[in-house]
Design an enzyme around this catalytic site. Structure first.
Site, PDB file in Angstrom:
ATOM      1  N   ARG A   1       0.828  -1.198   0.000  1.00  0.00           N
ATOM      2  CA  ARG A   1       0.000   0.000   0.000  1.00  0.00           C
ATOM      3  C   ARG A   1       0.869   1.257   0.000  1.00  0.00           C
ATOM      4  NH1 ARG A   1      -3.613  -1.486   5.152  1.00  0.00           N
ATOM      5  NH2 ARG A   1      -1.603  -2.413   5.709  1.00  0.00           N
TER       6      ARG A   1
ATOM      7  N   LYS B   1       1.671   2.057   7.261  1.00  0.00           N
ATOM      8  CA  LYS B   1       2.042   1.287   8.437  1.00  0.00           C
ATOM      9  C   LYS B   1       2.914   2.106   9.386  1.00  0.00           C
ATOM     10  CE  LYS B   1       0.978  -2.173   9.313  1.00  0.00           C
ATOM     11  NZ  LYS B   1      -0.257  -2.530  10.069  1.00  0.00           N
TER      12      LYS B   1
ATOM     13  N   TYR C   1      -0.997   4.674  10.582  1.00  0.00           N
ATOM     14  CA  TYR C   1      -1.317   3.691  11.616  1.00  0.00           C
ATOM     15  C   TYR C   1      -0.108   3.537  12.526  1.00  0.00           C
ATOM     16  CZ  TYR C   1      -5.466   2.113   9.025  1.00  0.00           C
ATOM     17  OH  TYR C   1      -6.685   2.041   8.395  1.00  0.00           O
TER      18      TYR C   1
ATOM     19  N   HIS D   1      -0.569   1.690  16.191  1.00  0.00           N
ATOM     20  CA  HIS D   1      -0.769   0.478  16.998  1.00  0.00           C
ATOM     21  C   HIS D   1       0.324   0.374  18.074  1.00  0.00           C
ATOM     22  CE1 HIS D   1      -3.917  -0.863  14.270  1.00  0.00           C
ATOM     23  NE2 HIS D   1      -3.076  -0.714  13.255  1.00  0.00           N
TER      24      HIS D   1
ATOM     25  N   GLU E   1      -5.794   4.790  13.739  1.00  0.00           N
ATOM     26  CA  GLU E   1      -6.685   3.848  14.417  1.00  0.00           C
ATOM     27  C   GLU E   1      -7.374   4.422  15.641  1.00  0.00           C
ATOM     28  OE1 GLU E   1      -2.649   3.057  16.353  1.00  0.00           O
ATOM     29  OE2 GLU E   1      -3.390   3.534  14.344  1.00  0.00           O
TER      30      GLU E   1
ATOM     31  N   SER F   1     -21.124 -13.689  24.065  1.00  0.00           N
ATOM     32  CA  SER F   1     -19.797 -14.244  24.292  1.00  0.00           C
ATOM     33  C   SER F   1     -19.559 -14.510  25.776  1.00  0.00           C
ATOM     34  CB  SER F   1     -18.724 -13.279  23.771  1.00  0.00           C
ATOM     35  OG  SER F   1     -17.434 -13.833  23.939  1.00  0.00           O
TER      36      SER F   1
ATOM     37  N   ASP G   1      -2.497  -6.919  14.912  1.00  0.00           N
ATOM     38  CA  ASP G   1      -1.911  -5.575  14.947  1.00  0.00           C
ATOM     39  C   ASP G   1      -1.909  -4.998  16.353  1.00  0.00           C
ATOM     40  OD1 ASP G   1      -0.872  -4.883  12.510  1.00  0.00           O
ATOM     41  OD2 ASP G   1      -2.731  -4.076  11.710  1.00  0.00           O
TER      42      ASP G   1
END
Length: 372
Positions: free
Chosen positions: A15, A75, A94, A96, A118, A220, A270
């Site tokens: 990307r 990234k 991003y 993370h 994010e 859950s 991630d």
């Protein structure tokens, strides 16, 4: 403002942070754009397309980082890139950070103002810059899971859709958010028998109202998971706590409940992964085995479909990128609290609570950093 876009150097990341469409808009707003030579080739954008849009092509990433006032990427910056960042620069990508102390400390040491895709929010409480890649990763997950299940790859040799006279594969999706919903839709469309687990009753009601009959859902719990694991052929991990490390929903002891050769696709990798035995892999070597269970944990899944992913991400990031360039990061964040939510580091200070909690680092409130 001078906006720079280097070529991504994370393994098998195809990307690119800026599309020619974004360059056209930035230039129309009066900004200058520099693109590293060949940065867009993996996404199908050659240098000529960027030149036609008004960008200048430079030979090296060093020049991009040295000259740009704002660096736009996809990234998180790799170690060699982090050494090139500086205190008077904005990094928009991003990050993370919660499972990545090395990157966090490097960004703090550089003094860079880092805004993470994010953690940017929207008025509805969503994550508009994460959503496009979550959609892509969710739709990819059953596809790569089906491939992992093939016997040649170490899997059980189960066809998710089955055939007449042979039942379909069984898929369990952990999380009913953007990733989980897209994963469930595609897996059900492939003919699999799908169950989605989530702890939000309103979300479960939404899924039932919109997709009722397409796939099942359950609340859950540890008990529900213990019931479903022995029958599952494929588990898709799709949980997210914004900006924070993913909770470990599947422990190593759970693998003993699963059928040998069944598969796990941990889309949450991630953010550290929601499976205790998960570790980040690459497109070049995506699968490994633990206790007879195949794990697919590629940390940049959308990079496999770089053309689609780049355009989708560019559509989402463009308005925020233009606001940062037009106003400067301080005014843009002052005008938009949702963009301010994306601020993760500034002038050597960590500004995002969930990262600070995960890494044990003192946090300066983003509002304080903005006013400093």
């Amino acid at each position: 403002m001078l906006i720079g876009c280097p070529k991504e150097i994370k393994p098998q990341e195809f990307r690119v942070g800026l599309t020619p469409y974004a360059v056209t808009e930035a230039v129309a707003h009066g900004h200058d754009v520099i693109i590293e030579k060949g940065a867009g080739l993996g996404s199908g954008f050659d240098d000529a397309a960027y030149v036609a849009a008004g960008a200048a092509i430079v030979d090296t990433a060093d020049e991009v980082f040295a000259r740009a006032e704002m660096v736009v990427k996809v990234k998180e910056p790799q170690a060699v890139e982090r050494k090139k960042l500086r205190a008077d620069q904005v990094l928009f990508t991003y990050l993370h950070l919660a499972p990545d102390p090395d990157q966090t400390h490097d960004l703090l040491e550089s003094g860079v103002t880092a805004i993470a895709y994010e953690t940017v929010t929207d008025p509805a409480g969503g994550l508009p810059l994460l959503a496009p890649m979550s959609e892509v990763a969710g739709r990819l997950a059953p596809q790569v899971g089906a491939w992992t299940l093939q016997k040649a790859n170490g899997g059980r040799g189960v066809l998710l859709g089955g055939v007449p006279g042979v039942g379909p594969g069984k898929v369990v999706v952990l999380g009913g958010g953007v990733v989980g919903t897209n994963a469930a839709r595609i897996a059900a469309g492939m003919g699999a028998e799908v169950t989605v687990l989530d702890r939000s009753l309103p979300r479960l009601r939404y899924l039932d109202d919109v997709f009722g009959g397409t796939f099942r859902n359950r609340y859950s719990s540890a008990g529900a998971l213990a019931e479903l694991l022995p029958e599952a052929d494929l588990i898709i991990g799709a949980v997210l706590i914004p900006g924070a490390a993913a909770p470990k929903l599947i422990r190593r002891e759970h693998l003993a409940l699963m059928k040998p050769g069944s598969a796990i696709v941990d889309v949450a990798i991630d953010q550290g992964g929601c499976v205790e035995t998960a570790r980040a892999t690459t497109h070049q070597d995506p699968i490994y085995e633990v206790d007879g269970i195949m794990h697919y944990c590629v940390a940049n899944m959308p990079g496999a479909v770089a053309r689609t992913s780049t355009i989708a991400l560019g559509n989402a990031t463009m308005p925020f990128m233009l606001a940062l360039a037009d106003k400067g990061w301080r005014q843009a964040c002052a005008d938009d609290p949702h963009l301010l939510a994306g601020l993760n580091t500034h002038a050597g200070h960590l500004t995002y609570d969930a990262v600070g909690e995960a890494l044990g680092i003192k946090v300066m409130p983003a509002e304080t950093a903005l006013a400093a």
